[in-house]
Design a protein around this motif. Structure first.
Motif, PDB file in Angstrom:
ATOM      1  N   TYR A   5      -8.591   0.109  -8.693  1.00 11.77           N
ATOM      2  CA  TYR A   5      -7.346   0.582  -9.683  1.00 11.77           C
ATOM      3  C   TYR A   5      -6.534   1.053  -8.587  1.00 11.77           C
ATOM      4  N   ILE A   6      -6.843   1.656  -7.339  1.00  6.78           N
ATOM      5  CA  ILE A   6      -5.453   2.642  -6.951  1.00  6.78           C
ATOM      6  C   ILE A   6      -4.364   1.123  -6.225  1.00  6.78           C
ATOM      7  N   PRO A   7      -4.497  -0.144  -5.874  1.00  6.28           N
ATOM      8  CA  PRO A   7      -4.129  -0.553  -5.480  1.00  6.28           C
ATOM      9  C   PRO A   7      -2.950  -1.517  -6.239  1.00  6.28           C
ATOM     10  N   LEU A   8      -3.507  -1.846  -7.200  1.00  6.85           N
ATOM     11  CA  LEU A   8      -2.755  -1.922  -9.065  1.00  6.85           C
ATOM     12  C   LEU A   8      -1.932  -0.857  -9.138  1.00  6.85           C
ATOM     13  N   VAL A   9      -2.235   0.550  -9.171  1.00  6.58           N
ATOM     14  CA  VAL A   9      -1.172   1.386  -9.243  1.00  6.58           C
ATOM     15  C   VAL A   9      -0.263   1.613  -8.391  1.00  6.58           C
ATOM     16  N   LEU A  10      -0.805   1.292  -6.910  1.00  5.75           N
ATOM     17  CA  LEU A  10       0.760   1.017  -5.653  1.00  5.75           C
ATOM     18  C   LEU A  10       1.585   0.031  -6.142  1.00  5.75           C
ATOM     19  N   LEU A  11       0.646  -0.804  -6.665  1.00  4.44           N
ATOM     20  CA  LEU A  11       2.127  -2.601  -6.803  1.00  4.44           C
ATOM     21  C   LEU A  11       2.966  -2.151  -8.155  1.00  4.44           C
ATOM     22  N   ALA A  12       2.458  -1.473  -9.148  1.00  2.00           N
ATOM     23  CA  ALA A  12       3.456  -0.937 -10.027  1.00  2.00           C
ATOM     24  C   ALA A  12       4.026  -0.319  -9.385  1.00  2.00           C
ATOM     25  N   LEU A  13       4.261   0.828  -8.434  1.00  2.00           N
ATOM     26  CA  LEU A  13       4.828   1.918  -8.807  1.00  2.00           C
ATOM     27  C   LEU A  13       6.170   1.408  -7.080  1.00  2.00           C
ATOM     28  N   LYS A  14       5.251  -0.102  -6.580  1.00  2.00           N
ATOM     29  CA  LYS A  14       6.649  -0.105  -6.011  1.00  2.00           C
ATOM     30  C   LYS A  14       8.214  -0.866  -7.328  1.00  2.00           C
ATOM     31  N   VAL A  48       0.595   7.225 -15.243  1.00  2.00           N
ATOM     32  CA  VAL A  48      -0.778   6.197 -15.622  1.00  2.00           C
ATOM     33  C   VAL A  48      -1.914   7.353 -14.631  1.00  2.00           C
ATOM     34  N   PRO A  49      -2.718   7.167 -14.518  1.00  2.00           N
ATOM     35  CA  PRO A  49      -3.257   8.813 -14.234  1.00  2.00           C
ATOM     36  C   PRO A  49      -3.325   7.926 -12.654  1.00  2.00           C
ATOM     37  N   PHE A  50      -4.134   8.367 -11.608  1.00  2.00           N
ATOM     38  CA  PHE A  50      -3.682   8.136 -10.467  1.00  2.00           C
ATOM     39  C   PHE A  50      -5.333   8.464  -9.910  1.00  2.00           C
ATOM     40  N   SER A  74      -2.839  12.125  -2.598  1.00  2.00           N
ATOM     41  CA  SER A  74      -1.569  11.163  -2.351  1.00  2.00           C
ATOM     42  C   SER A  74      -0.429  11.173  -2.036  1.00  2.00           C
ATOM     43  N   GLN A  75      -1.012  12.159  -0.820  1.00  2.00           N
ATOM     44  CA  GLN A  75       0.851  12.271  -0.100  1.00  2.00           C
ATOM     45  C   GLN A  75       0.406  11.360   0.916  1.00  2.00           C
ATOM     46  N   TRP A  76      -1.004  10.700   1.004  1.00  2.00           N
ATOM     47  CA  TRP A  76      -1.367  10.318   2.025  1.00  2.00           C
ATOM     48  C   TRP A  76      -0.663   8.479   1.221  1.00  2.00           C
ATOM     49  N   LEU A  77      -0.952   8.307   0.051  1.00  2.00           N
ATOM     50  CA  LEU A  77      -1.274   7.129  -0.047  1.00  2.00           C
ATOM     51  C   LEU A  77       0.184   6.581  -0.787  1.00  2.00           C
TER      52      LEU A  77
END
Length: 77
Positions: A5-14, A48-50, A74-77
């Motif tokens: 899930y987290i890699p998908l959210v990070l991809l969307a954030l790009k 988006v729940p993170f 969240s700060q680290w991610l």
């Protein structure tokens, strides 16, 4: 689930780099027994729940020390 899930959210954030992002911290009490703390990314009118954490706690009022690890992660991610 977080490993997917987290890699998908990070991809969307790009794709949202040109927009202002907000973090929303919220709590939900389930069955008067559990409290779910969730941190969401808000952008373009969408939340988006993170990150989230569930603990045995019968109130939506949670001490800062309880949700501080979510903010640090969240700060680290």
């Amino acid at each position: 689930m977080k490993s997917l899930y987290i890699p998908l959210v990070l991809l969307a954030l790009k794709d949202w780099q040109s927009h202002r992002l907000y973090l929303a911290l919220d709590t939900t009490v389930l069955w008067n027994r559990y409290c779910m703390i969730h941190l969401s990314v808000v952008c373009c009118g969408r939340a988006v729940p993170f990150l989230w954490r569930v603990l045995e706690h019968n109130s939506a009022a949670v001490a800062f020390d309880t949700y501080r690890p979510l903010l640090r992660q969240s700060q680290w991610l």
